[in-house]
Design an enzyme around this catalytic site. Sequence first.
Site, PDB file in Angstrom:
ATOM      1  N   GLY A   4      34.900  38.431  35.274  1.00  0.00           N
ATOM      2  CA  GLY A   4      35.493  39.169  36.382  1.00  0.00           C
ATOM      3  C   GLY A   4      35.601  38.360  37.648  1.00  0.00           C
ATOM      4  O   GLY A   4      35.483  38.895  38.757  1.00  0.00           O
ATOM      5  N   ASN A   5      35.824  37.062  37.502  1.00  0.00           N
ATOM      6  CA  ASN A   5      35.826  36.189  38.675  1.00  0.00           C
ATOM      7  C   ASN A   5      36.605  34.928  38.338  1.00  0.00           C
ATOM      8  O   ASN A   5      36.818  34.592  37.165  1.00  0.00           O
ATOM      9  CB  ASN A   5      34.387  35.823  39.051  1.00  0.00           C
ATOM     10  N   HIS A  38      41.044  31.901  35.816  1.00  0.00           N
ATOM     11  CA  HIS A  38      40.458  33.220  36.091  1.00  0.00           C
ATOM     12  C   HIS A  38      39.952  33.780  34.765  1.00  0.00           C
ATOM     13  O   HIS A  38      40.724  34.025  33.846  1.00  0.00           O
ATOM     14  CB  HIS A  38      41.487  34.168  36.714  1.00  0.00           C
ATOM     15  N   CYS A  39      38.650  33.993  34.675  1.00  0.00           N
ATOM     16  CA  CYS A  39      38.043  34.461  33.432  1.00  0.00           C
ATOM     17  C   CYS A  39      37.823  35.968  33.498  1.00  0.00           C
ATOM     18  O   CYS A  39      37.029  36.441  34.328  1.00  0.00           O
ATOM     19  CB  CYS A  39      36.717  33.748  33.181  1.00  0.00           C
ATOM     20  N   PRO A  40      38.486  36.749  32.657  1.00  0.00           N
ATOM     21  CA  PRO A  40      38.284  38.204  32.694  1.00  0.00           C
ATOM     22  C   PRO A  40      36.892  38.615  32.247  1.00  0.00           C
ATOM     23  O   PRO A  40      36.406  39.681  32.646  1.00  0.00           O
ATOM     24  CB  PRO A  40      39.359  38.726  31.722  1.00  0.00           C
TER      25      PRO A  40
END
Length: 352
Positions: free
Chosen positions: A159-160, A154-156
């Site tokens: 945002g996805n 999950h890559c901040p």
Amino acid sequence: MLNKSNSRHSGPLTPNAVGRTKPQMRFQQRRGFEDSKCAKVVTSLVCKIPCVIVCGIVGGDTYLLLFYSRLALQKEIGIILTVLLLLIYLLCISFLLTSYFRCMLTSSAVEDNPPPADFEPDKCPTCNKCGNFKPPRTHHCSLCGTCTLKMDHHCPWVGNCVGLHNYKYFLVFLFWVTISAAVYAILTGASMVTSYKDLGSMVGAWTVLSMFITASFALSVGGFFFFHVHLLRQNKTTLENMKYKRDNTPFQQRSKAKKENFNDVFGENWMFWFMPTVTLRENGYELYNNSAAASLIRNDFNDAKCSEEDDGTDDLETLPHRKATVTMAEEEEEDPKIINQKPIDIGPNIFV
């Protein structure tokens, strides 16, 4: 390859299309505020804050380059060469933003990517947290509140969840960030002295600061890009690499060349390798049979033993899932929020 069984359903399949299972019933019974629409909306908005920061950095650098550093560059290298270099920079930025928004808006969630019509749902378990199908390499993300096909992490900053359908966009985004940052650092560096003299100390200070920050992005993101290319050629996700490290995963095919793993995501035509286009070969519902068996998705390795006679030259085939000896209630997913603290446990290592 896909299981070429006769389709018994006329459209896309969901767990609800084949009856509610016990894990789904338990999931429905314990739904709370964290599963409500309000909580999902709030979480989605909070997760998009880093996206605003990324867009602000790109916009700020572009504004500083076009309206201030450009004037200094014209005195240093001339108008024609300045215009040519700025056009190259804007082309890189256009690819960067296109791949970024496609990565941010493309969903790899199971609920948004239903299985094909020939998929047999009774052979695939469901998640006891969200109730969706859980084919191999699928993980539940607590931030997104759903299962993601071939989840990488999950890559901040986007945002996805980075998974099967937006993994190429993520890598292309990293590539163009590296190129754009390098071009920006070179152009601002060339105009740094003139900016101080002609545009004042304030503009000159911002030019120097942005140059060093953007150059650090080029180095760090560039290293991150080559790391992911290495994982892609090895047919590993970030979660699997954290778990198995230098060991092989049950999903790696010894007879498959590293270039084929790369082409599965980027395609065979090199002209589209770094374009934000769809070149994916997989659908996420292929069932693997590489001696680890499909029971891997239930973390049941008791019946998944590698044959000593297997030389790894046979192609993978789609076979029905073996019934696992554990229930989905006993399986616990690791929280992706602690991905940087400890590896996600997707089962014991059968290759030790």
